[in-house]
Design an enzyme around this catalytic site. Structure first.
Site, short mmCIF file in Angstrom:
data_model
loop_
_atom_site.label_atom_id
_atom_site.label_comp_id
_atom_site.label_asym_id
_atom_site.label_seq_id
_atom_site.Cartn_x
_atom_site.Cartn_y
_atom_site.Cartn_z
N THR A 142 28.57 16.17 11.88
CA THR A 142 27.44 15.89 12.95
C THR A 142 26.81 14.51 12.47
O THR A 142 26.80 14.40 11.35
CB THR A 142 26.42 16.88 13.13
N ALA B 28 30.20 11.27 7.84
CA ALA B 28 29.76 10.51 8.97
C ALA B 28 31.16 10.17 9.67
O ALA B 28 31.18 10.17 10.94
CB ALA B 28 28.95 9.35 9.05
N HIS C 176 33.50 2.36 20.78
CA HIS C 176 33.74 3.79 21.16
C HIS C 176 33.78 3.89 22.67
O HIS C 176 33.46 3.29 23.41
CB HIS C 176 32.76 4.86 20.25
N LYS D 179 30.35 8.54 24.20
CA LYS D 179 29.57 8.70 23.00
C LYS D 179 28.06 8.47 23.21
O LYS D 179 27.84 7.05 23.83
CB LYS D 179 30.10 7.54 21.65
N GLY E 100 27.78 6.69 13.35
CA GLY E 100 27.35 6.99 11.93
C GLY E 100 28.15 6.23 10.87
O GLY E 100 27.72 6.03 9.84
N THR E 101 29.37 5.92 11.42
CA THR E 101 30.32 5.21 10.46
C THR E 101 29.86 3.90 10.32
O THR E 101 29.62 3.24 9.14
CB THR E 101 31.52 5.15 11.09
#
Length: 241
Positions: free
Chosen positions: A81, A105, A136, A140, A146-147
């Site tokens: 998550t 992540a 993305h 999303k 998160g990356t």
């Protein structure tokens, strides 16, 4: 390996398919509400399923995950998550005293390799400006990814006093050396793209990772679970698993 899935969106549907192809068993799914089209046993709580499962794999969201983490249970966890990262890591570290916990992540080992390449590049390129960009699909909801936050954290650990800049349209001044630009793109069906641009005098260097299928994330989570169930209690990432 018997797997409990937390969430049953696009990612955990892939986890289920790929895990079963590898000979693993999906014992059930935790969803916010029971869905008659989900082909697995529905559970409301981790505590209801922990005696049936060897590990839980989570691709969900903070609203579903955080209440579950407050339950009294002992089950290896693979958590993917994103969102509320600091709060999540704090809770996972707390749980890791009683069970093995893996968090990333981004479940792609290629992204993990990108962070290691970035760690090596930053000391060599101290005079270069850095810009981070992620792209993305249009569904999303969180930004930046998160990356990308993870990539920024790598830079922050190695360059002192940097400042993230998320939007320049109201700025009427030159870029400063301590800035790191952070940009998010949403559109179409882009699986996931992350670029680190080093801009120097008369030259640029770009580190790039492009996911071509979401299967890489599902397979990464399954591989982490296969390793995690044999580990002692503790907090694990790609760095130590």
């Amino acid at each position: 390996m018997k797997i409990l899935l937390i969430g049953y969106g696009a990612m955990n549907q892939r986890v289920a398919r790929l895990a079963e192809e590898k000979g693993h068993e999906i014992i059930g799914v935790i969803e916010p509400q029971k869905n008659e089209t989900t082909p697995y046993t529905h559970y409301d709580h981790i505590t209801d399923a922990q005696n049936e499962a060897d590990v839980a794999i989570d691709f969900s969201n903070p609203n579903l995950l955080f209440p579950l983490l407050e339950e009294e249970f002992q089950l290896p966890l693979v958590i993917a998550t994103t969102g509320e990262k600091e709060k999540l890591i704090e809770k996972l570290n707390e749980l890791s005293h009683n069970m093995p916990v893996f968090f990333s992540a981004n479940m792609s080992y290629g992204v993990h390799a990108l962070t290691k390449i970035l760690e090596a590049a930053i000391p060599l390129l101290q005079d270069y400006d850095i810009e981070l960009t992620e792209a993305h699909h249009n569904k999303k909801v969180d930004a930046p990814s998160g990356t990308l936050v993870k990539l920024y954290d790598v830079i922050k650990d190695l360059r002192q006093n940097i400042t993230p800049v998320y939007d320049r349209h109201e700025l009427t001044e030159q870029r400063t050396k301590d800035e790191v630009g952070i940009h998010s793109i949403r559109g179409g069906t882009i699986v996931g793209e992350h670029d680190v641009l080093f801009a120097g005098t008369d030259e640029t260097i770009t580190l790039s990772h492009k996911a071509q299928s979401k299967d890489i994330f599902a397979n990464g989570a399954i591989t982490a679970a296969e390793k995690l169930i044999n580990q002692s209690n503790g907090y694990y990432t790609f760095d130590n698993l």
